[in-house]
Design a protein around this motif. Structure first.
Motif, PDB file in Angstrom:
ATOM      1  N   ALA A  62       0.840  -1.204   0.000  1.00 55.49           N
ATOM      2  CA  ALA A  62       0.000   0.000   0.000  1.00 55.49           C
ATOM      3  C   ALA A  62       0.874   1.252   0.000  1.00 55.49           C
ATOM      4  O   ALA A  62       0.652   2.183  -0.796  1.00 55.49           O
ATOM      5  CB  ALA A  62      -0.931  -0.022   1.213  1.00 55.49           C
ATOM      6  N   ILE A  63       1.885   1.262   0.855  1.00 51.92           N
ATOM      7  CA  ILE A  63       2.734   2.460   0.973  1.00 51.92           C
ATOM      8  C   ILE A  63       3.554   2.670  -0.304  1.00 51.92           C
ATOM      9  O   ILE A  63       3.550   3.755  -0.894  1.00 51.92           O
ATOM     10  CB  ILE A  63       3.663   2.337   2.200  1.00 51.92           C
ATOM     11  N   THR A  64       4.249   1.608  -0.749  1.00 51.99           N
ATOM     12  CA  THR A  64       5.088   1.771  -1.943  1.00 51.99           C
ATOM     13  C   THR A  64       4.233   2.002  -3.183  1.00 51.99           C
ATOM     14  O   THR A  64       4.643   2.718  -4.097  1.00 51.99           O
ATOM     15  CB  THR A  64       5.996   0.543  -2.150  1.00 51.99           C
ATOM     16  N   GLY A  65       3.042   1.404  -3.210  1.00 45.83           N
ATOM     17  CA  GLY A  65       2.138   1.599  -4.349  1.00 45.83           C
ATOM     18  C   GLY A  65       1.693   3.047  -4.475  1.00 45.83           C
ATOM     19  O   GLY A  65       1.671   3.626  -5.564  1.00 45.83           O
ATOM     20  N   ILE A  66       1.350   3.639  -3.327  1.00 48.16           N
ATOM     21  CA  ILE A  66       0.956   5.060  -3.341  1.00 48.16           C
ATOM     22  C   ILE A  66       2.134   5.905  -3.833  1.00 48.16           C
ATOM     23  O   ILE A  66       1.966   6.818  -4.658  1.00 48.16           O
ATOM     24  CB  ILE A  66       0.511   5.500  -1.930  1.00 48.16           C
ATOM     25  N   LEU A  67       3.331   5.574  -3.354  1.00 47.17           N
ATOM     26  CA  LEU A  67       4.510   6.330  -3.777  1.00 47.17           C
ATOM     27  C   LEU A  67       4.737   6.191  -5.282  1.00 47.17           C
ATOM     28  O   LEU A  67       5.023   7.179  -5.979  1.00 47.17           O
ATOM     29  CB  LEU A  67       5.746   5.851  -3.004  1.00 47.17           C
ATOM     30  N   LEU A  68       4.603   4.994  -5.801  1.00 47.90           N
ATOM     31  CA  LEU A  68       4.817   4.794  -7.238  1.00 47.90           C
ATOM     32  C   LEU A  68       3.774   5.558  -8.057  1.00 47.90           C
ATOM     33  O   LEU A  68       4.077   6.116  -9.113  1.00 47.90           O
ATOM     34  CB  LEU A  68       4.764   3.298  -7.585  1.00 47.90           C
ATOM     35  N   ALA A  69       2.529   5.568  -7.551  1.00 44.80           N
ATOM     36  CA  ALA A  69       1.449   6.235  -8.294  1.00 44.80           C
ATOM     37  C   ALA A  69       1.695   7.738  -8.425  1.00 44.80           C
ATOM     38  O   ALA A  69       1.137   8.388  -9.316  1.00 44.80           O
ATOM     39  CB  ALA A  69       0.110   5.982  -7.600  1.00 44.80           C
ATOM     40  N   ILE A  70       2.543   8.270  -7.550  1.00 49.30           N
ATOM     41  CA  ILE A  70       2.825   9.706  -7.603  1.00 49.30           C
ATOM     42  C   ILE A  70       3.563  10.081  -8.880  1.00 49.30           C
ATOM     43  O   ILE A  70       3.353  11.153  -9.449  1.00 49.30           O
ATOM     44  CB  ILE A  70       3.625  10.114  -6.347  1.00 49.30           C
ATOM     45  N   TYR A  71       4.417   9.176  -9.373  1.00 50.66           N
ATOM     46  CA  TYR A  71       5.194   9.493 -10.580  1.00 50.66           C
ATOM     47  C   TYR A  71       4.738   8.705 -11.810  1.00 50.66           C
ATOM     48  O   TYR A  71       5.092   9.066 -12.936  1.00 50.66           O
ATOM     49  CB  TYR A  71       6.685   9.205 -10.345  1.00 50.66           C
ATOM     50  N   TYR A  72       4.002   7.617 -11.603  1.00 47.92           N
ATOM     51  CA  TYR A  72       3.633   6.756 -12.722  1.00 47.92           C
ATOM     52  C   TYR A  72       2.576   7.425 -13.608  1.00 47.92           C
ATOM     53  O   TYR A  72       1.672   8.082 -13.116  1.00 47.92           O
ATOM     54  CB  TYR A  72       3.094   5.416 -12.193  1.00 47.92           C
ATOM     55  N   GLN A  73       2.724   7.237 -14.943  1.00 42.37           N
ATOM     56  CA  GLN A  73       1.753   7.805 -15.888  1.00 42.37           C
ATOM     57  C   GLN A  73       1.127   6.675 -16.694  1.00 42.37           C
ATOM     58  O   GLN A  73       1.821   6.041 -17.491  1.00 42.37           O
ATOM     59  CB  GLN A  73       2.456   8.798 -16.810  1.00 42.37           C
TER      60      GLN A  73
END
Lengths: 367, 159
Positions: free
Chosen positions: A54-65
């Motif tokens: 959940a934590i790393t996924g949210i972080l990845l979603a910040i930059y992922y397009q």
């Protein structure tokens, strides 16, 4: 020190006066579990990895397009430009694998200890749903880097759904958002991966934990008809007399501390794995060129190999029927005994199933 | 602090004594803090926006030819993804300014009739020769950028 402590206590009292926090915490923590229970912390570790996801996924979603034009580049950007980006992505990928491993270990533990039997049928059903949702996370997340491996694994994987009789073709179009894997597939996989599945998982997980809390852990050594050791978790303290509590262990702090240590160890394992084997990226997705030897992730390898040796319809129906049997296991297995020697058929069936799945996975890996 | 200061019998020396429990508590606290720092450092570092990738940015860029900027006109052009307003006045000739209004960051435009640079958000007005504020709320002039004409090509250097 003293002043600080009294400050903490004052805040605690303030909360207690309004929300009865103490009784709530006591209700949550002060339960007892059978001394004979051996969970190996599999369930708790699965929860730990879910939180990491959940934590790393949210972080990845910040930059992922999530578009075919930008997805691959954004992953490259995360890996090469963003501080600790390689670390966060590698943790997400490794933790996903470990989550599935521990989910399966947890399921096997519950199966072989017969913890799915009455009164815990629904906990099992909900747990199997969590496993299916976890696999859904794996399947939808795999496409997101939009590299050759992701693209073709998804193409082949979703193609399998098309083999279903009657509804296969419609289901395939529904899964992909069209007849082939395109930008629509990517956006619906992304939406499913970051919105639908996490919400569903969190809800089902809550039910799983509430059921666990209400009923407590099963005693794997229990005998039919014997009621020497109360099994129930919540409320057991109120009911159990001194002589009945001999076989029980406090959940807090004893079990919680052990669980915490297990989480710590797994955090270290995760960091070691990520440091030694950071996750890479294949060539950008090319819908016109299928790379050689395209294979799904290891947890779908047995299905992949099974597909290769049986007709397509069988290949898709057997895992689905198997999934339903797994889901309904507590209602199909009417044997009331928990001891392995009193349930030889279930134990043999379980062992054979595990051997077959492992064998097919290895076969798929080597083929 | 929870460190006990105990006098040692008849001697005058004072030996700070830490009980085993306190030592374990300190070690445990240190471990927890170290873990928290170890986890939060990459998370905060990750959230911190990375710098621009090297190469491409920061140099000069061709924004058009002299034919694109006739006398008495101006227009906004991108220079390395940043808006720049290039104006050509009879008195000042070709000039380039950052097009970002110094008031609240709106993009300025060329006012053809009154011959100055105008911010449409709060009616800030800038001199087309110097970039100075003529009227309105902008607190500072528009930064001027270097402009070169080579042949008929017009180049603007960022920064």
């Amino acid at each position: 020190m003293g002043a600080r402590k009294s400050m903490v206590l004052r805040v605690w009292d303030w909360l207690e006066g309004r929300y009865q926090v103490r009784s709530m915490m006591e209700g949550l923590l002060h339960v007892e579990i059978p001394r004979t229970a051996r969970t190996y912390y599999f369930g708790g570790l699965t929860l730990f990895f879910f939180m990491v996801q959940a934590i790393t996924g949210i972080l990845l979603a910040i930059y992922y397009q999530p578009t075919p034009e930008a997805a691959y580049g954004s992953i490259l950007f995360i890996m090469n430009q963003v501080n600790f980006g390689w670390l966060i992505r590698s943790i997400h990928a490794w933790s996903a694998n470990l989550m599935i491993i521990y989910c399966v270990f947890h399921l096997l533990r519950v199966f072989f200890q017969a913890a799915y039997k009455p009164p815990r049928e629904l906990t099992w059903v909900v747990g199997v749903l969590l496993l299916l949702l976890t696999l859904g996370f794996g399947f939808t997340g795999y496409l997101l880097p939009w590299d050759q491996r992701a693209y073709w694994a998804t193409t082949v994987g979703s193609e399998a759904a098309g083999a279903l009789p009657l509804v296969g073709e419609k289901l395939l179009v529904f899964l992909r958002g069209g007849t082939t894997v395109t930008a629509r597939t990517l956006s619906r996989f992304f939406g499913t991966h970051v919105l639908v599945l996490p919400l569903a998982f969190a809800g089902v997980l809550l039910v799983h934990l509430v059921l666990l809390h209400v009923q407590g852990l099963a005693d794997p050594t229990r005998k039919v008809g014997a009621k020497a050791v109360p099994e129930m978790g919540a409320g057991s303290t109120a009911k159990a007399g001194p002589q009945k509590r001999v076989g029980l262990l406090p959940f807090f702090p004893n079990y919680v501390l052990d669980e915490f240590i297990a989480w710590y160890v797994m955090l270290a394992v995760l960091i070691i794995l990520v440091s030694l084997r950071p996750v890479g990226l294949a060539e950008p997705a090319d819908p016109l060129v299928t790379p050689e030897h395209i294979k799904p992730e290891w947890y779908f390898l047995f299905v992949y190999q099974f597909f290769k040796v049986v007709p397509r319809v069988v290949g898709v129906l057997v895992p689905i029927i198997g999934g339903f049997l797994l889901l309904l296991l507590p209602f199909l297995d009417r044997n009331p005994h928990a001891e392995p020697r009193r349930r030889p058929f279930a134990i043999i069936a379980g062992v054979v199933t595990v051997i077959v799945i492992v064998a097919f996975s290895i076969w798929g890996l080597l083929s | 602090m929870a460190v006990n200061i105990q006098s040692d019998g008849g001697s005058n020396s004072q030996v700070p004594e830490v009980s085993r429990r306190q030592l374990v508590n300190y070690l445990l606290g240190f471990s927890l803090v170290a873990t928290a720092v170890g986890v939060l450092t990459p998370v905060i570092g990750y959230l911190w926006p990375p710098g621009r990738p090297s190469g491409g940015g920061g140099g000069r860029a061709q924004v058009g030819t002299t034919d694109d900027f006739p006398v008495g006109q101006g227009k906004v052009v991108p220079v390395n993804d940043k808006p720049v307003i290039v104006v050509n006045t009879p008195q000042g000739g070709l000039k380039a300014f950052s097009a970002i209004c110094t008031h609240l960051g709106c993009i300025t435009e060329w006012d053809q009739t009154r011959q100055f640079i105008l911010c449409p958000c709060h009616d800030g007005r800038f001199n087309a020769i110097t970039g100075a504020v003529v009227s309105g709320p902008p607190p500072a002039p528009l930064p001027q950028l270097a402009l070169q004409v080579e042949g008929d090509a017009v180049y603007v250097s960022e920064g």
